[in-house]
Design a protein around this motif. Structure first.
Motif, PDB file in Angstrom:
ATOM      1  N   LEU A   1     131.296  22.412  68.243  1.00  0.00           N
ATOM      2  CA  LEU A   1     131.280  23.190  67.004  1.00  0.00           C
ATOM      3  C   LEU A   1     129.885  23.217  66.393  1.00  0.00           C
ATOM      4  CD1 LEU A   1     134.639  22.036  65.348  1.00  0.00           C
ATOM      5  CD2 LEU A   1     134.155  24.257  66.373  1.00  0.00           C
ATOM      6  N   LEU A   2     129.183  22.086  66.433  1.00  0.00           N
ATOM      7  CA  LEU A   2     127.818  22.029  65.896  1.00  0.00           C
ATOM      8  C   LEU A   2     126.883  22.930  66.703  1.00  0.00           C
ATOM      9  CD1 LEU A   2     127.409  18.216  65.101  1.00  0.00           C
ATOM     10  CD2 LEU A   2     127.533  20.106  63.455  1.00  0.00           C
ATOM     11  N   VAL A   3     127.025  22.903  68.023  1.00  0.00           N
ATOM     12  CA  VAL A   3     126.189  23.746  68.882  1.00  0.00           C
ATOM     13  C   VAL A   3     126.464  25.217  68.621  1.00  0.00           C
ATOM     14  CG1 VAL A   3     125.744  24.430  71.273  1.00  0.00           C
ATOM     15  CG2 VAL A   3     125.908  22.002  70.682  1.00  0.00           C
ATOM     16  N   ILE A   4     127.718  25.581  68.506  1.00  0.00           N
ATOM     17  CA  ILE A   4     128.076  26.986  68.280  1.00  0.00           C
ATOM     18  C   ILE A   4     127.625  27.448  66.897  1.00  0.00           C
ATOM     19  CG2 ILE A   4     129.984  28.614  68.069  1.00  0.00           C
ATOM     20  CD1 ILE A   4     129.238  27.698  70.920  1.00  0.00           C
ATOM     21  N   TYR A   5     127.697  26.569  65.911  1.00  0.00           N
ATOM     22  CA  TYR A   5     127.204  26.941  64.581  1.00  0.00           C
ATOM     23  C   TYR A   5     125.694  27.182  64.631  1.00  0.00           C
ATOM     24  CZ  TYR A   5     126.293  26.912  59.596  1.00  0.00           C
ATOM     25  OH  TYR A   5     125.885  27.263  58.322  1.00  0.00           O
ATOM     26  N   GLY A   6     124.985  26.342  65.364  1.00  0.00           N
ATOM     27  CA  GLY A   6     123.551  26.556  65.546  1.00  0.00           C
ATOM     28  C   GLY A   6     123.272  27.861  66.264  1.00  0.00           C
ATOM     29  N   LEU A   7     124.125  28.184  67.235  1.00  0.00           N
ATOM     30  CA  LEU A   7     123.990  29.442  67.965  1.00  0.00           C
ATOM     31  C   LEU A   7     124.203  30.629  67.029  1.00  0.00           C
ATOM     32  CD1 LEU A   7     123.433  30.144  70.955  1.00  0.00           C
ATOM     33  CD2 LEU A   7     125.905  30.414  71.249  1.00  0.00           C
ATOM     34  N   ALA A   8     125.159  30.502  66.117  1.00  0.00           N
ATOM     35  CA  ALA A   8     125.421  31.566  65.147  1.00  0.00           C
ATOM     36  C   ALA A   8     124.196  31.811  64.272  1.00  0.00           C
ATOM     37  CB  ALA A   8     126.630  31.200  64.281  1.00  0.00           C
ATOM     38  N   LEU A   9     123.556  30.724  63.839  1.00  0.00           N
ATOM     39  CA  LEU A   9     122.335  30.857  63.035  1.00  0.00           C
ATOM     40  C   LEU A   9     121.219  31.528  63.834  1.00  0.00           C
ATOM     41  CD1 LEU A   9     122.241  27.359  61.265  1.00  0.00           C
ATOM     42  CD2 LEU A   9     123.080  29.535  60.333  1.00  0.00           C
ATOM     43  N   TYR A  10     121.117  31.179  65.100  1.00  0.00           N
ATOM     44  CA  TYR A  10     120.091  31.773  65.959  1.00  0.00           C
ATOM     45  C   TYR A  10     120.330  33.269  66.144  1.00  0.00           C
ATOM     46  CZ  TYR A  10     117.416  32.805  70.189  1.00  0.00           C
ATOM     47  OH  TYR A  10     116.562  33.373  71.109  1.00  0.00           O
ATOM     48  N   PHE A  11     121.583  33.642  66.383  1.00  0.00           N
ATOM     49  CA  PHE A  11     121.907  35.064  66.539  1.00  0.00           C
ATOM     50  C   PHE A  11     121.603  35.837  65.257  1.00  0.00           C
ATOM     51  CE2 PHE A  11     125.297  33.874  69.880  1.00  0.00           C
ATOM     52  CZ  PHE A  11     124.376  34.017  70.907  1.00  0.00           C
ATOM     53  N   ASN A  12     121.901  35.224  64.127  1.00  0.00           N
ATOM     54  CA  ASN A  12     121.593  35.876  62.850  1.00  0.00           C
ATOM     55  C   ASN A  12     120.092  36.087  62.688  1.00  0.00           C
ATOM     56  OD1 ASN A  12     124.119  36.330  61.697  1.00  0.00           O
ATOM     57  ND2 ASN A  12     124.257  34.259  60.886  1.00  0.00           N
ATOM     58  N   TYR A  13     119.322  35.099  63.103  1.00  0.00           N
ATOM     59  CA  TYR A  13     117.870  35.174  62.974  1.00  0.00           C
ATOM     60  C   TYR A  13     117.280  36.246  63.888  1.00  0.00           C
ATOM     61  CZ  TYR A  13     112.963  33.825  63.496  1.00  0.00           C
ATOM     62  OH  TYR A  13     111.588  33.836  63.573  1.00  0.00           O
ATOM     63  N   ARG A  14     117.744  36.300  65.135  1.00  0.00           N
ATOM     64  CA  ARG A  14     117.170  37.217  66.102  1.00  0.00           C
ATOM     65  C   ARG A  14     117.763  38.623  66.038  1.00  0.00           C
ATOM     66  NH1 ARG A  14     114.465  35.347  70.428  1.00  0.00           N
ATOM     67  NH2 ARG A  14     113.765  37.513  70.494  1.00  0.00           N
ATOM     68  N   LEU A  15     119.064  38.719  65.750  1.00  0.00           N
ATOM     69  CA  LEU A  15     119.743  40.014  65.802  1.00  0.00           C
ATOM     70  C   LEU A  15     120.152  40.541  64.431  1.00  0.00           C
ATOM     71  CD1 LEU A  15     122.108  39.323  68.858  1.00  0.00           C
ATOM     72  CD2 LEU A  15     119.931  40.577  68.878  1.00  0.00           C
ATOM     73  N   GLY A  16     120.079  39.711  63.425  1.00  0.00           N
ATOM     74  CA  GLY A  16     120.502  40.132  62.099  1.00  0.00           C
ATOM     75  C   GLY A  16     122.003  40.081  61.918  1.00  0.00           C
ATOM     76  N   GLY A  17     122.698  39.389  62.804  1.00  0.00           N
ATOM     77  CA  GLY A  17     124.150  39.297  62.709  1.00  0.00           C
ATOM     78  C   GLY A  17     124.776  39.031  64.059  1.00  0.00           C
ATOM     79  N   GLN A  18     126.071  39.283  64.130  1.00  0.00           N
ATOM     80  CA  GLN A  18     126.829  39.026  65.351  1.00  0.00           C
ATOM     81  C   GLN A  18     127.326  40.343  65.958  1.00  0.00           C
ATOM     82  OE1 GLN A  18     126.707  35.905  66.200  1.00  0.00           O
ATOM     83  NE2 GLN A  18     125.939  35.213  64.201  1.00  0.00           N
ATOM     84  N   THR A  19     127.612  40.295  67.248  1.00  0.00           N
ATOM     85  CA  THR A  19     128.215  41.434  67.948  1.00  0.00           C
ATOM     86  C   THR A  19     129.341  40.908  68.827  1.00  0.00           C
ATOM     87  OG1 THR A  19     126.865  41.317  69.965  1.00  0.00           O
ATOM     88  CG2 THR A  19     125.906  42.487  68.066  1.00  0.00           C
ATOM     89  N   GLY A  20     130.059  41.822  69.455  1.00  0.00           N
ATOM     90  CA  GLY A  20     131.089  41.400  70.394  1.00  0.00           C
ATOM     91  C   GLY A  20     130.515  40.580  71.530  1.00  0.00           C
TER      92      GLY A  20
END
Length: 252
Positions: free
Chosen positions: A212-231
């Motif tokens: 869960l900690l790794v995936i939360y970090g991944l979510a932050l990274y995606f937000n930083y690089r992509l501006g959000g999430q996608t499918g």
């Protein structure tokens, strides 16, 4: 929650032959309501893949062939949906382009170099992790193999709750991202944790916390690089969640 919603969720998340009438009446825009069923979907997938793996390894196939069977079963049961998201995410994120170009690359159905490397790394790591865990007694090994898909599909909720959608046009991910409620999020996390604790033990639950900690970090990274999430990022997080759980179990 309605039974039709569970079947619609299972139909969308897997390639199991679910009769259409079992999932009728559920609009795709409301699929987010089925997110609390994600851990249960992981349970079903994990049981099928785990049974195949143990059947192969215990019947003379050996731990390596059993591990390969497990990973292939996960891919076939889901139609490679999440692996496709992982490949697209790798192609876009590692292209070193601007945000708009990365999102454009992720829409391309062709497999690029980074996507290929990401797939190979993910699949090989899963296989080797299962082999490394094969020293456990068969029943405990089976429990861990079941837990991995549960953890992956539980952790993905972290990329949905209060997360922005990266694209202007709607896609499959837009039915989930930013739509899920606090209660549905809590129910998903608690449901996943309960299944992992019942099937495994406190070590499995600790490995889930690491995931869960790794995936939360991944979510932050995606937000930083992509501006959000996608499918695609949702699919990538499920694959990363599974791998992280298996690796965390090895290190304990």
């Amino acid at each position: 929650m309605k039974p039709h919603l569970f079947w619609a969720t299972l139909q969308f998340m897997t390639r199991l032959p679910i009769p259409e009438k079992w999932a009728e009446g559920i609009d795709f825009r409301h699929y987010w309501r089925g997110v609390p069923y994600f851990p249960l979907v992981g349970l079903i997938i994990g049981c099928l893949a785990g049974l195949l793996s143990l059947a192969v390894s215990q019947s003379g196939g050996g731990m390596y062939i059993g591990a390969i069977g497990y990973v292939l079963a996960l891919a076939f049961l889901t139609g490679g949906l999440h692996l496709d998201g992982l490949a697209d995410s790798c192609d876009g994120l590692f292209s070193a382009r601007q945000r708009e170009k990365m999102l454009e690359i992720m829409l391309d159905s062709r497999l690029g170099t980074y996507g290929g490397v990401g797939l190979i790394f993910c699949i090989v790591t899963k296989i080797l992790a299962v082999v490394e865990l094969s020293y456990h007694p068969p029943f405990y090994l089976f429990a861990l193999l079941v837990c991995a898909p549960i953890v992956g599909r539980t952790a993905v909720v972290l990329l949905m709750y209060k997360q922005p959608y990266a694209r202007e046009s709607e896609g499959m991910g837009s039915s989930y991202i930013g739509k899920i409620t606090p209660s549905a999020t809590a129910l998903t996390l608690l449901g996943g944790a309960a299944l992992v604790m019942v099937l495994g033990n406190w070590k499995a639950l600790l490995a889930m916390m690491v995931s869960l900690l790794v995936i939360y970090g991944l979510a932050l990274y995606f937000n930083y690089r992509l501006g959000g999430q996608t499918g695609d990022t949702l699919g990538a997080s499920i694959e990363v969640g599974e791998v992280t759980f298996l690796l965390a179990m090895i290190w304990q």
